[in-house]
Design a protein around this motif. Structure first.
Motif, PDB file in Angstrom:
ATOM      1  N   ASP A 129      -4.725  32.155   6.289  1.00 29.22           N
ATOM      2  CA  ASP A 129      -5.364  32.346   5.257  1.00 29.22           C
ATOM      3  C   ASP A 129      -4.646  32.344   3.809  1.00 29.22           C
ATOM      4  O   ASP A 129      -5.116  32.101   2.684  1.00 29.22           O
ATOM      5  CB  ASP A 129      -5.791  33.937   5.489  1.00 29.22           C
ATOM      6  N   ALA A 130      -3.059  32.669   4.011  1.00 33.13           N
ATOM      7  CA  ALA A 130      -2.315  32.515   2.748  1.00 33.13           C
ATOM      8  C   ALA A 130      -2.438  31.264   2.130  1.00 33.13           C
ATOM      9  O   ALA A 130      -2.187  30.912   0.889  1.00 33.13           O
ATOM     10  CB  ALA A 130      -1.321  32.817   3.152  1.00 33.13           C
ATOM     11  N   TYR A 131      -3.139  30.272   2.814  1.00 31.01           N
ATOM     12  CA  TYR A 131      -2.958  28.672   2.119  1.00 31.01           C
ATOM     13  C   TYR A 131      -4.389  28.343   1.603  1.00 31.01           C
ATOM     14  O   TYR A 131      -4.643  27.602   0.852  1.00 31.01           O
ATOM     15  CB  TYR A 131      -2.882  27.643   3.355  1.00 31.01           C
ATOM     16  N   THR A 132      -5.400  29.481   1.833  1.00 33.09           N
ATOM     17  CA  THR A 132      -6.586  29.155   1.146  1.00 33.09           C
ATOM     18  C   THR A 132      -7.391  30.626   0.545  1.00 33.09           C
ATOM     19  O   THR A 132      -8.413  30.708   0.409  1.00 33.09           O
ATOM     20  CB  THR A 132      -7.637  29.074   2.460  1.00 33.09           C
ATOM     21  N   ALA A 133      -6.152  31.175   0.038  1.00 34.87           N
ATOM     22  CA  ALA A 133      -6.467  32.470  -0.859  1.00 34.87           C
ATOM     23  C   ALA A 133      -7.535  32.127  -2.112  1.00 34.87           C
ATOM     24  O   ALA A 133      -7.521  30.862  -2.473  1.00 34.87           O
ATOM     25  CB  ALA A 133      -5.220  33.250  -1.447  1.00 34.87           C
ATOM     26  N   THR A 134      -8.424  33.120  -1.978  1.00 32.24           N
ATOM     27  CA  THR A 134      -9.241  33.143  -3.317  1.00 32.24           C
ATOM     28  C   THR A 134      -8.623  32.906  -4.635  1.00 32.24           C
ATOM     29  O   THR A 134      -7.583  33.821  -4.939  1.00 32.24           O
ATOM     30  CB  THR A 134     -10.386  34.333  -3.286  1.00 32.24           C
ATOM     31  N   ILE A 135      -9.130  32.054  -5.499  1.00 26.68           N
ATOM     32  CA  ILE A 135      -8.489  31.913  -6.841  1.00 26.68           C
ATOM     33  C   ILE A 135      -9.544  32.186  -7.937  1.00 26.68           C
ATOM     34  O   ILE A 135     -10.855  32.185  -7.784  1.00 26.68           O
ATOM     35  CB  ILE A 135      -7.792  30.557  -6.942  1.00 26.68           C
ATOM     36  N   THR A 136      -9.127  32.275  -9.246  1.00 31.02           N
ATOM     37  CA  THR A 136      -9.936  32.477 -10.405  1.00 31.02           C
ATOM     38  C   THR A 136     -10.281  31.159 -10.852  1.00 31.02           C
ATOM     39  O   THR A 136      -9.587  30.139 -10.692  1.00 31.02           O
ATOM     40  CB  THR A 136      -9.158  33.444 -11.657  1.00 31.02           C
ATOM     41  N   VAL A 137     -11.207  30.937 -11.726  1.00 26.79           N
ATOM     42  CA  VAL A 137     -11.834  29.743 -12.428  1.00 26.79           C
ATOM     43  C   VAL A 137     -10.525  29.488 -13.126  1.00 26.79           C
ATOM     44  O   VAL A 137     -10.179  28.096 -13.058  1.00 26.79           O
ATOM     45  CB  VAL A 137     -12.972  29.932 -13.192  1.00 26.79           C
ATOM     46  N   SER A 138      -9.691  30.142 -13.713  1.00 29.77           N
ATOM     47  CA  SER A 138      -8.673  29.763 -14.700  1.00 29.77           C
ATOM     48  C   SER A 138      -7.272  28.987 -13.752  1.00 29.77           C
ATOM     49  O   SER A 138      -6.856  28.227 -14.243  1.00 29.77           O
ATOM     50  CB  SER A 138      -8.092  30.843 -15.627  1.00 29.77           C
ATOM     51  N   GLU A 139      -7.393  29.491 -12.663  1.00 34.33           N
ATOM     52  CA  GLU A 139      -6.439  29.126 -11.857  1.00 34.33           C
ATOM     53  C   GLU A 139      -6.867  27.841 -11.414  1.00 34.33           C
ATOM     54  O   GLU A 139      -5.941  26.869 -10.907  1.00 34.33           O
ATOM     55  CB  GLU A 139      -6.191  30.007 -10.448  1.00 34.33           C
TER      56      GLU A 139
ATOM     57  N   PHE B 273       0.757  -1.211  -0.176  1.00 34.64           N
ATOM     58  CA  PHE B 273      -0.210  -0.116  -0.013  1.00 34.64           C
ATOM     59  C   PHE B 273       0.877   1.129   0.139  1.00 34.64           C
ATOM     60  O   PHE B 273       1.699   1.449   0.769  1.00 34.64           O
ATOM     61  CB  PHE B 273      -0.918   0.036   1.021  1.00 34.64           C
ATOM     62  N   LEU B 274       0.799   2.248  -0.969  1.00 39.81           N
ATOM     63  CA  LEU B 274       1.476   3.326  -1.204  1.00 39.81           C
ATOM     64  C   LEU B 274       0.636   4.526  -1.303  1.00 39.81           C
ATOM     65  O   LEU B 274      -0.211   4.467  -2.399  1.00 39.81           O
ATOM     66  CB  LEU B 274       2.459   3.086  -2.292  1.00 39.81           C
ATOM     67  N   GLU B 275       0.639   5.527  -0.256  1.00 44.88           N
ATOM     68  CA  GLU B 275      -0.136   6.923  -0.432  1.00 44.88           C
ATOM     69  C   GLU B 275       0.625   7.802  -0.690  1.00 44.88           C
ATOM     70  O   GLU B 275       1.472   7.902   0.051  1.00 44.88           O
ATOM     71  CB  GLU B 275      -1.116   6.732   0.758  1.00 44.88           C
ATOM     72  N   VAL B 276       0.382   8.594  -1.557  1.00 48.80           N
ATOM     73  CA  VAL B 276       1.021   9.997  -1.837  1.00 48.80           C
ATOM     74  C   VAL B 276       0.300  11.351  -1.726  1.00 48.80           C
ATOM     75  O   VAL B 276      -0.793  11.008  -2.109  1.00 48.80           O
ATOM     76  CB  VAL B 276       1.525   9.816  -3.293  1.00 48.80           C
ATOM     77  N   VAL B 277       0.584  12.006  -0.653  1.00 47.72           N
ATOM     78  CA  VAL B 277      -0.040  13.111  -0.173  1.00 47.72           C
ATOM     79  C   VAL B 277       0.354  14.216  -0.443  1.00 47.72           C
ATOM     80  O   VAL B 277       1.608  14.571  -0.757  1.00 47.72           O
ATOM     81  CB  VAL B 277      -0.362  13.110   1.209  1.00 47.72           C
ATOM     82  N   PHE B 278      -0.241  15.260  -1.200  1.00 49.05           N
ATOM     83  CA  PHE B 278       0.152  16.478  -1.869  1.00 49.05           C
ATOM     84  C   PHE B 278      -0.763  17.716  -0.968  1.00 49.05           C
ATOM     85  O   PHE B 278      -1.744  17.603  -0.621  1.00 49.05           O
ATOM     86  CB  PHE B 278      -0.084  17.020  -3.047  1.00 49.05           C
ATOM     87  N   PRO B 279       0.243  18.598  -0.257  1.00 43.31           N
ATOM     88  CA  PRO B 279      -0.529  19.668   0.315  1.00 43.31           C
ATOM     89  C   PRO B 279      -1.263  20.660  -0.805  1.00 43.31           C
ATOM     90  O   PRO B 279      -1.134  20.510  -2.010  1.00 43.31           O
ATOM     91  CB  PRO B 279       0.741  20.587   0.831  1.00 43.31           C
ATOM     92  N   PRO B 280      -2.107  21.698  -0.269  1.00 43.14           N
ATOM     93  CA  PRO B 280      -3.010  22.466  -1.245  1.00 43.14           C
ATOM     94  C   PRO B 280      -1.964  23.517  -1.963  1.00 43.14           C
ATOM     95  O   PRO B 280      -2.208  24.651  -1.483  1.00 43.14           O
ATOM     96  CB  PRO B 280      -3.973  23.117  -0.363  1.00 43.14           C
TER      97      PRO B 280
END
Length: 617
Positions: A516-526, A461-468
């Motif tokens: 807050d810097a980790y959950t900043a508002t993004i655009t649809v294209s982003e 079992f191998l699980e790969v986790v990516f931060p946001p």
């Protein structure tokens, strides 16, 4: 209803009193016991030692303990009441004594206790030298200061401890540390460090001899702390000299020994031997020969036996990230985590030690210490791997096949944290980088450099986790990390057991405590950019799916949740899960192809979430 401790009441009944005694002594033992409870001499809750008092300063060392002035008059009233109350006082509470290097009698308060008081002691902590202040306090953030050495910041208990002057002065340098390494070292030049340690050992030996003639067998619980610098070439000698006097004592009810703030195998063994001897447990005269016993068994039995060693983590989950120096485990879980009560006993023993006040941290994962209260899992040492080639291979198979391996692309705790610029202020330190900083994914590094190549076939079992990562922080197609990912998967094809391997890609989600810097508002294209990064991870995995990969799961977060259009709405959990499934199913179907339906056929379910997803971030 009021509770009484029968043993404590029986102690009162053991004192003969005549009619000429104080009126207090004419009362029944139960009434006197109740009076002593109201004055704070005895606790109300249970027979365990109730509060903690400092022997040197004569005041409480526990925030909830009554001040001795509440009952000090009883001790001065008359000889008979003193004998009765002193017995209760020293039997019902924990007592702590710090070795004072500046005092002519550094252990004087212990030597000053009467024979009857010493005989009544049930819990005693002796701190000869400590490199952290957590032994002084109950629960909360300060016990975490024993974890110093991690990154300092708002999530580290050491950060708070260092900013509080009342705690900082309680941090000694480890014994034998040269004075040039800090301002809070024991006075004297570097050449005197050994002499200071030897003087401490001599004073401690005299104090133990005083104890040995007074305490009864099986009554006292002793906690001993003497943090030594393991780098010193005489560290082992001093550690053995510190624990040797315990042989003079009758068998103790329980014992805890800590000899270094940091783990050291040799000092750990000295601490363990000292505890076993102090508790009257005989040490084996010689170590059994595993070579002539275990290796002669059939391999199936050997593997089954090895599964009951530290090779298998209690949660069966092992974590690796770039920031960790070796394998770690997810040790902090919420109450909602499956099997929390079972798993919790194997981590943070200082927090789960049971009833009574906090005795201090004697965790073998954090320190060179030993205590029967510590059941914490620690990565297996080299012993099983060095006996012989056969056991070396068996141990590797059990470790890599019996545990789930979780690879965090940046940091395991907290899993949502991203690479930072590293400014001087806390605000600057929370600003994420806007480009992927590595030339390789962490999972590529793990598969090629960390795990032995011949052990890849053992993985189940191998699980790969990516931060946001922010939109521009994800590696896109053409990035060096993605090129290396293609090469790694291609290299991996004939080295893993694909029919026995489960692979899962996961995106760590932000929550209410995420900066807050980790959950900043993004655009649809982003959001589209993040989605393209998710999909860029999948093409090389299709080769694994075509060649027989057992199971594949993709649990990414719907990337458009942070767009302004969606953030203004308070969507329910079910709606968010539906959106996540919109990207989950196509990704899994893309990798597994025609075999996708078999993932969930016959009511099959995805394996349970890994424990890091239940963590207090």
């Amino acid at each position: 209803m009021e509770s009484y401790c029968p043993n404590q009441v029986n102690q009162l009944e053991s004192y003969p009193h005549t009619g000429s005694d104080s009126p207090l002594l004419r009362l029944t033992p139960h009434i006197r016991h109740r009076i002593y409870r109201y004055l704070g001499l005895v606790g109300w809750d249970d027979p365990h030692p109730s509060y903690r008092y400092d022997l040197r300063h004569g005041h409480k060392a526990s925030g909830t303990a009554p001040h001795p002035s509440c009952f000090y008059g009883l001790l001065l009233s008359c000889r008979a009441i003193y004998a009765e109350t002193a017995t209760l006082l020293y039997s019902a509470h924990r007592f702590i004594l710090h070795y004072d290097h500046t005092h002519p009698e550094p252990l004087g308060p212990l030597l000053a206790l009467t024979t009857s008081s010493l005989a009544s002691l049930t819990s005693l902590t002796i701190i000869l030298n400590q490199a952290s202040c957590h032994h002084l306090f109950e629960y909360g953030i300060y016990p975490n200061c024993c974890l110093q050495g991690r990154k300092e910041g708002p999530w580290d208990g050491a950060y708070y401890c260092k900013t509080d002057a009342s705690h900082l002065h309680r941090h000694d340098l480890p014994l034998l540390t040269p004075s040039s390494e800090g301002d809070n070292s024991i006075e004297g030049g570097d050449e005197d460090s050994l002499a200071v340690a030897q003087a401490l050992q001599s004073k401690w030996h005299s104090a133990v001899a005083r104890l040995s003639s007074s305490i009864p067998s099986g009554r006292l619980e002793l906690a001993l702390v003497c943090d030594i610098d393991p780098r010193h070439n005489r560290a082992l000698e001093i550690a053995m000299a510190i624990t040797a006097p315990l042989r003079l004592l009758p068998p103790l009810r329980d014992c805890h020994i800590r000899l270094s703030k940091t783990p050291n195998p040799q000092l750990q063994q000295v601490a363990q031997d000292g505890v076993l001897r102090a508790c009257g447990i005989a040490l084996p005269s010689s170590k059994p020969s595993l070579l002539s016993t275990l290796t002669t068994l059939p391999r199936e039995l050997r593997l089954r036996i090895l599964e009951y060693t530290d090779l298998i983590v209690p949660s069966r989950q092992v974590t690796w990230s770039r920031q960790d120096h070796g394998y770690v485990t997810s040790s902090i879980e919420s109450l909602s985590s499956p099997d929390y009560l079972y798993r919790g006993q194997f981590f943070h023993c200082w927090y789960n030690e049971g009833p009574g006040p906090f005795i201090g941290c004697f965790c073998r994962r954090r320190h060179s210490s030993f205590s029967f209260k510590c059941k914490c899992w620690a990565p297996p040492g080299p012993a099983l791997f060095l006996i012989c080639r056969t056991l070396y291979q068996d141990a590797q198979f059990v470790f890599f096949s019996g545990n789930r391996f979780i690879i965090h692309d940046y940091r395991a705790c907290p899993p949502w944290e991203m690479p930072c610029i590293g400014g001087q202020t806390r605000e600057e330190q929370r600003i994420p980088r806007r480009d992927y900083p590595n030339k390789r994914l962490a999972v590529s590094q793990f598969l090629r450099e960390v795990i032995p190549t011949h052990c890849l076939a053992y993985l189940r079992f191998l699980e790969v986790v990516f931060p946001p990562y922010p939109p521009s922080g994800w590696p896109q197609a053409g990035h060096p990390a993605m090129d290396d990912w293609w090469a790694t998967v291609d290299w991996l094809q004939d080295k893993v057991n694909l029919p026995g391997l489960t692979l899962r890609l996961v995106g760590a989600r932000a929550n209410e405590v995420t900066p807050d810097a980790y959950t900043a508002t993004i655009t649809v294209s982003e959001g589209d950019t993040i989605m393209k990064a998710h999909m860029a991870l999948l093409p090389p995995l299709t080769h694994l799916g075509q060649n027989g990969l057992a199971r594949f799961y993709a649990n990414f977060i719907y990337p458009w949740l942070c767009t302004e259009e969606l953030r203004v709405h308070d969507y329910k959990k079910d709606w968010m899960e539906d959106r996540n499934r919109e990207i989950k199913e196509p990704a899994e179907r893309y990798v597994m192809g025609d075999r996708y339906e078999g993932l969930y056929a016959n009511n099959k379910k995805e394996p349970e979430r890994s424990s890091w997803e239940y963590s207090y971030y």
